[in-house]
Design a protein around this motif. Structure first.
Motif, PDB file in Angstrom:
ATOM      1  N   TYR A 208       0.888  -1.299   0.133  1.00  0.00           N
ATOM      2  CA  TYR A 208      -0.159   0.235  -0.136  1.00  0.00           C
ATOM      3  C   TYR A 208       0.919   1.209  -0.042  1.00  0.00           C
ATOM      4  CZ  TYR A 208       1.288   0.879   4.785  1.00  0.00           C
ATOM      5  OH  TYR A 208       1.829   0.954   6.146  1.00  0.00           O
ATOM      6  N   GLN A 209       0.342   2.368  -0.433  1.00  0.00           N
ATOM      7  CA  GLN A 209       0.863   3.658  -0.317  1.00  0.00           C
ATOM      8  C   GLN A 209      -0.294   4.862  -0.022  1.00  0.00           C
ATOM      9  OE1 GLN A 209       2.999   5.276  -3.924  1.00  0.00           O
ATOM     10  NE2 GLN A 209       4.392   6.000  -2.469  1.00  0.00           N
ATOM     11  N   GLN A 210       0.271   5.680   1.056  1.00  0.00           N
ATOM     12  CA  GLN A 210      -0.785   6.577   1.512  1.00  0.00           C
ATOM     13  C   GLN A 210      -0.615   8.016   0.586  1.00  0.00           C
ATOM     14  OE1 GLN A 210       0.569   6.172   5.229  1.00  0.00           O
ATOM     15  NE2 GLN A 210      -1.113   4.961   6.051  1.00  0.00           N
ATOM     16  N   TYR A 211      -1.556   8.772   0.392  1.00  0.00           N
ATOM     17  CA  TYR A 211      -1.968   9.963  -0.474  1.00  0.00           C
ATOM     18  C   TYR A 211      -2.467  10.730   0.495  1.00  0.00           C
ATOM     19  CZ  TYR A 211      -0.349   6.873  -4.107  1.00  0.00           C
ATOM     20  OH  TYR A 211       0.583   6.065  -4.745  1.00  0.00           O
ATOM     21  N   GLU A 212      -2.393  12.526  -0.016  1.00  0.00           N
ATOM     22  CA  GLU A 212      -2.906  13.208   0.952  1.00  0.00           C
ATOM     23  C   GLU A 212      -4.351  13.269   0.461  1.00  0.00           C
ATOM     24  OE1 GLU A 212      -1.357  17.056  -0.327  1.00  0.00           O
ATOM     25  OE2 GLU A 212      -1.748  16.937  -2.367  1.00  0.00           O
ATOM     26  N   SER A 213      -5.030  12.933  -0.688  1.00  0.00           N
ATOM     27  CA  SER A 213      -6.294  13.141  -1.199  1.00  0.00           C
ATOM     28  C   SER A 213      -6.822  14.818  -1.035  1.00  0.00           C
ATOM     29  CB  SER A 213      -7.085  12.058  -0.618  1.00  0.00           C
ATOM     30  OG  SER A 213      -8.411  12.086  -1.175  1.00  0.00           O
ATOM     31  N   THR A 214      -8.148  14.818  -1.096  1.00  0.00           N
ATOM     32  CA  THR A 214      -8.807  16.039  -1.112  1.00  0.00           C
ATOM     33  C   THR A 214      -9.083  16.725   0.157  1.00  0.00           C
ATOM     34  OG1 THR A 214     -10.799  15.035  -1.377  1.00  0.00           O
ATOM     35  CG2 THR A 214      -9.972  15.662  -3.425  1.00  0.00           C
ATOM     36  N   TRP A 215      -9.285  15.753   1.235  1.00  0.00           N
ATOM     37  CA  TRP A 215      -9.234  16.227   2.567  1.00  0.00           C
ATOM     38  C   TRP A 215      -8.690  15.159   3.206  1.00  0.00           C
ATOM     39  CZ3 TRP A 215     -12.372  12.680   5.229  1.00  0.00           C
ATOM     40  CH2 TRP A 215     -13.248  12.138   4.605  1.00  0.00           C
ATOM     41  N   ASN A 216      -8.352  15.537   4.635  1.00  0.00           N
ATOM     42  CA  ASN A 216      -7.461  14.574   5.561  1.00  0.00           C
ATOM     43  C   ASN A 216      -8.399  14.106   6.438  1.00  0.00           C
ATOM     44  OD1 ASN A 216      -4.922  15.993   4.859  1.00  0.00           O
ATOM     45  ND2 ASN A 216      -5.533  17.618   6.306  1.00  0.00           N
ATOM     46  N   TYR A 217      -8.131  12.737   6.692  1.00  0.00           N
ATOM     47  CA  TYR A 217      -8.910  11.827   7.650  1.00  0.00           C
ATOM     48  C   TYR A 217      -8.685  12.393   9.065  1.00  0.00           C
ATOM     49  CZ  TYR A 217      -8.804   7.892   4.408  1.00  0.00           C
ATOM     50  OH  TYR A 217      -9.195   6.921   3.254  1.00  0.00           O
ATOM     51  N   ALA A 218      -9.997  12.056   9.916  1.00  0.00           N
ATOM     52  CA  ALA A 218     -10.210  12.444  11.152  1.00  0.00           C
ATOM     53  C   ALA A 218      -8.878  12.366  11.932  1.00  0.00           C
ATOM     54  CB  ALA A 218     -11.404  12.198  11.773  1.00  0.00           C
ATOM     55  N   ALA A 219      -8.983  12.740  13.203  1.00  0.00           N
ATOM     56  CA  ALA A 219      -7.580  12.486  14.279  1.00  0.00           C
ATOM     57  C   ALA A 219      -7.532  11.016  14.578  1.00  0.00           C
ATOM     58  CB  ALA A 219      -7.891  13.572  15.370  1.00  0.00           C
ATOM     59  N   GLU A 220      -8.628  10.582  14.921  1.00  0.00           N
ATOM     60  CA  GLU A 220      -8.685   9.098  15.254  1.00  0.00           C
ATOM     61  C   GLU A 220      -8.146   8.195  14.243  1.00  0.00           C
ATOM     62  OE1 GLU A 220     -11.899   5.438  16.479  1.00  0.00           O
ATOM     63  OE2 GLU A 220     -12.523   7.597  15.861  1.00  0.00           O
ATOM     64  N   THR A 221      -8.566   8.561  12.937  1.00  0.00           N
ATOM     65  CA  THR A 221      -7.620   7.579  11.883  1.00  0.00           C
ATOM     66  C   THR A 221      -6.470   8.086  11.590  1.00  0.00           C
ATOM     67  OG1 THR A 221     -10.021   7.971  10.906  1.00  0.00           O
ATOM     68  CG2 THR A 221      -8.305   6.833   9.591  1.00  0.00           C
ATOM     69  N   GLY A 226      -1.034   6.453  11.685  1.00  0.00           N
ATOM     70  CA  GLY A 226       0.438   7.100  12.116  1.00  0.00           C
ATOM     71  C   GLY A 226       0.836   8.167  11.061  1.00  0.00           C
ATOM     72  N   ARG A 227      -0.141   8.632  10.468  1.00  0.00           N
ATOM     73  CA  ARG A 227       0.313   9.794   9.316  1.00  0.00           C
ATOM     74  C   ARG A 227      -1.108  10.346   9.110  1.00  0.00           C
ATOM     75  NH1 ARG A 227       2.912   6.505   6.534  1.00  0.00           N
ATOM     76  NH2 ARG A 227       4.947   7.234   6.955  1.00  0.00           N
ATOM     77  N   LYS A 228      -0.670  11.748   8.523  1.00  0.00           N
ATOM     78  CA  LYS A 228      -1.902  12.632   8.081  1.00  0.00           C
ATOM     79  C   LYS A 228      -2.047  12.392   6.638  1.00  0.00           C
ATOM     80  CE  LYS A 228      -2.803  17.543   7.772  1.00  0.00           C
ATOM     81  NZ  LYS A 228      -2.509  18.944   7.836  1.00  0.00           N
ATOM     82  N   CYS A 229      -3.180  11.785   6.369  1.00  0.00           N
ATOM     83  CA  CYS A 229      -3.396  11.380   4.936  1.00  0.00           C
ATOM     84  C   CYS A 229      -4.913  11.581   4.678  1.00  0.00           C
ATOM     85  CB  CYS A 229      -2.835  10.348   4.682  1.00  0.00           C
ATOM     86  SG  CYS A 229      -3.504   8.591   5.499  1.00  0.00           S
ATOM     87  N   GLY A 230      -5.386  11.193   3.405  1.00  0.00           N
ATOM     88  CA  GLY A 230      -6.750  11.357   3.325  1.00  0.00           C
ATOM     89  C   GLY A 230      -7.138   9.812   2.128  1.00  0.00           C
ATOM     90  N   ALA A 231      -6.046   9.232   1.930  1.00  0.00           N
ATOM     91  CA  ALA A 231      -6.449   7.883   0.712  1.00  0.00           C
ATOM     92  C   ALA A 231      -5.285   6.895   0.824  1.00  0.00           C
ATOM     93  CB  ALA A 231      -6.462   8.735  -0.669  1.00  0.00           C
ATOM     94  N   GLY A 297     -20.926   4.159   5.062  1.00  0.00           N
ATOM     95  CA  GLY A 297     -20.014   5.020   4.798  1.00  0.00           C
ATOM     96  C   GLY A 297     -20.161   6.433   5.214  1.00  0.00           C
ATOM     97  N   ARG A 298     -19.232   6.955   5.868  1.00  0.00           N
ATOM     98  CA  ARG A 298     -19.335   8.315   6.295  1.00  0.00           C
ATOM     99  C   ARG A 298     -18.779   9.361   5.298  1.00  0.00           C
ATOM    100  NH1 ARG A 298     -16.393   8.550  11.960  1.00  0.00           N
ATOM    101  NH2 ARG A 298     -15.156   7.237  10.711  1.00  0.00           N
ATOM    102  N   SER A 299     -19.684  10.190   4.623  1.00  0.00           N
ATOM    103  CA  SER A 299     -19.266  10.824   3.272  1.00  0.00           C
ATOM    104  C   SER A 299     -19.241  12.336   3.780  1.00  0.00           C
ATOM    105  CB  SER A 299     -20.118  10.646   2.156  1.00  0.00           C
ATOM    106  OG  SER A 299     -21.476  10.731   2.590  1.00  0.00           O
ATOM    107  N   ARG A 300     -17.978  13.079   3.310  1.00  0.00           N
ATOM    108  CA  ARG A 300     -18.063  14.462   3.544  1.00  0.00           C
ATOM    109  C   ARG A 300     -18.174  15.229   2.006  1.00  0.00           C
ATOM    110  NH1 ARG A 300     -13.071  14.983   7.254  1.00  0.00           N
ATOM    111  NH2 ARG A 300     -13.593  13.331   8.810  1.00  0.00           N
ATOM    112  N   PRO A 301     -18.577  16.163   1.787  1.00  0.00           N
ATOM    113  CA  PRO A 301     -18.329  17.010   0.682  1.00  0.00           C
ATOM    114  C   PRO A 301     -16.827  17.211   0.260  1.00  0.00           C
ATOM    115  CG  PRO A 301     -19.397  18.510   2.207  1.00  0.00           C
ATOM    116  CD  PRO A 301     -19.329  17.302   2.959  1.00  0.00           C
ATOM    117  N   THR A 302     -16.673  17.046  -0.920  1.00  0.00           N
ATOM    118  CA  THR A 302     -15.235  17.412  -1.451  1.00  0.00           C
ATOM    119  C   THR A 302     -15.029  18.724  -1.493  1.00  0.00           C
ATOM    120  OG1 THR A 302     -15.122  15.142  -2.320  1.00  0.00           O
ATOM    121  CG2 THR A 302     -13.602  17.016  -3.290  1.00  0.00           C
ATOM    122  N   PRO A 303     -14.093  19.488  -0.769  1.00  0.00           N
ATOM    123  CA  PRO A 303     -14.005  21.085  -1.011  1.00  0.00           C
ATOM    124  C   PRO A 303     -13.614  21.306  -2.302  1.00  0.00           C
ATOM    125  CG  PRO A 303     -12.126  20.008   0.108  1.00  0.00           C
ATOM    126  CD  PRO A 303     -13.179  18.886   0.077  1.00  0.00           C
TER     127      PRO A 303
END
Length: 303
Positions: A208-221, A226-231, A297-303
């Motif tokens: 696997y490889q992690q990416y920033e994506s359009t928004w960041n996962y919540a603090a718990e995730t 172990g990393r700030k990412c969104g995908a 699935g918890r969906s959020r609007p993509t900024p």
């Protein structure tokens, strides 16, 4: 005294100095000659030089003069100019870039990017193969991150201030490029490729490889990962697929590949007006009351 060196260069050594001479169409060009010309005229000569000669010519000029010539080069042949900047030692590149960032903010970070990519490329065991072209400016991500990219025969190295230099071997590089590259929903990579936890059902293995994506996962995730990412892009014998958004966050909270869900088996798919879903092995009965079984699935609007 003049010593012959590759590409028709000469090195003239005097009592107090060393001067580089480059030959262009039978004409000897040195740093003083370049600085006596207008930036546009000097850039015309530099563009006629082989890569190594162009790097040396820009290095031997004063940082201010080199920056003015590079400014013209960036407008006339951006790839050539970036490759020349990347070919400089970081200590010589930094003052040139510093003189340009007010007019070209996206250049900020280039000296660090070039050095980090060089170091990563030379690590033992690298399977990237030969370079293809020079350093290029990566397109800004949805989170407006800027960075640089270097293509290789067997993949790519991408650098950003957030993720540093990350190797993207095949098929991760192809998957990323096919979804818009750094300007697409995945954005910039923020981790190296690593081995994923085998799935418990059939012991499927992968990476696997992690990416920033359009928004960041919540603090718990983020704490779990172990990393700030969104995908995350997962690769296994079942294929290469990304998880992101509300589905991706829920998947990671359930335990990712090491959970009853195992590896993704498809891209995110339409599921009517309620949301989207990704195929995975059927949940065991014991998991019927789990967070994933209860939620779509918890969906959020993509900024």
């Amino acid at each position: 005294m003049e010593a012959a060196v590759p590409h028709g260069q000469g090195v003239v050594v005097g009592d107090q100095n060393t001067q580089l001479n480059v030959w262009v169409n039978g004409q000897r060009i040195d740093a003083a000659a370049l600085e006596s010309r207008s930036p546009a005229s000097a850039a015309d000569l530099v563009l006629k030089m082989p890569h190594d000669d162009a790097v040396n010519a820009l290095v031997m000029m004063s940082p201010a003069a080199s920056a003015e010539v590079t400014w013209v080069l960036l407008h006339r042949d951006e790839e050539f100019a970036l490759s020349a900047l990347a070919g400089m030692h970081r200590s010589r590149c930094e003052p040139v870039v510093a003189a340009l960032v007010a007019r070209m903010p996206w250049l900020d970070g280039l000296p660090a990017a070039a050095e980090a990519i060089d170091q990563l490329e030379l690590q033992p065991g690298s399977k990237l193969g030969d370079r293809i072209g020079g350093l290029t400016c990566a397109r800004p991500s949805p989170q407006l991150t800027h960075g640089f990219s270097q293509q290789y025969a067997n993949g790519r190295i991408v650098w950003s201030p957030r993720g540093g230099a990350c190797v993207m071997p095949e098929p991760f590089a192809d998957y990323h490029a096919g979804r818009g590259g750094t300007a697409g929903r995945l954005g910039f990579p923020v981790s190296p490729v690593a081995s994923a936890t085998p799935s418990p059902k059939d012991n499927t293995t992968g990476e696997y490889q992690q990416y920033e994506s359009t928004w960041n996962y919540a603090a718990e995730t983020r704490k779990r990962l172990g990393r700030k990412c969104g995908a995350t892009v997962y690769k296994s014998a079942r294929g290469v697929y990304a998880t992101w958004g509300g589905i991706g966050e829920l998947y990671e909270l359930e335990g990712g590949t090491g959970s009853w869900l195992g590896f993704p088996l498809s891209e995110e798919l339409p599921a009517g007006r309620r949301g989207r879903w990704t195929t995975s092995p059927a949940p065991p009965a014991a998991a019927s009351g789990s967070r994933a079984a209860r939620c779509t699935g918890r969906s959020r609007p993509t900024p």
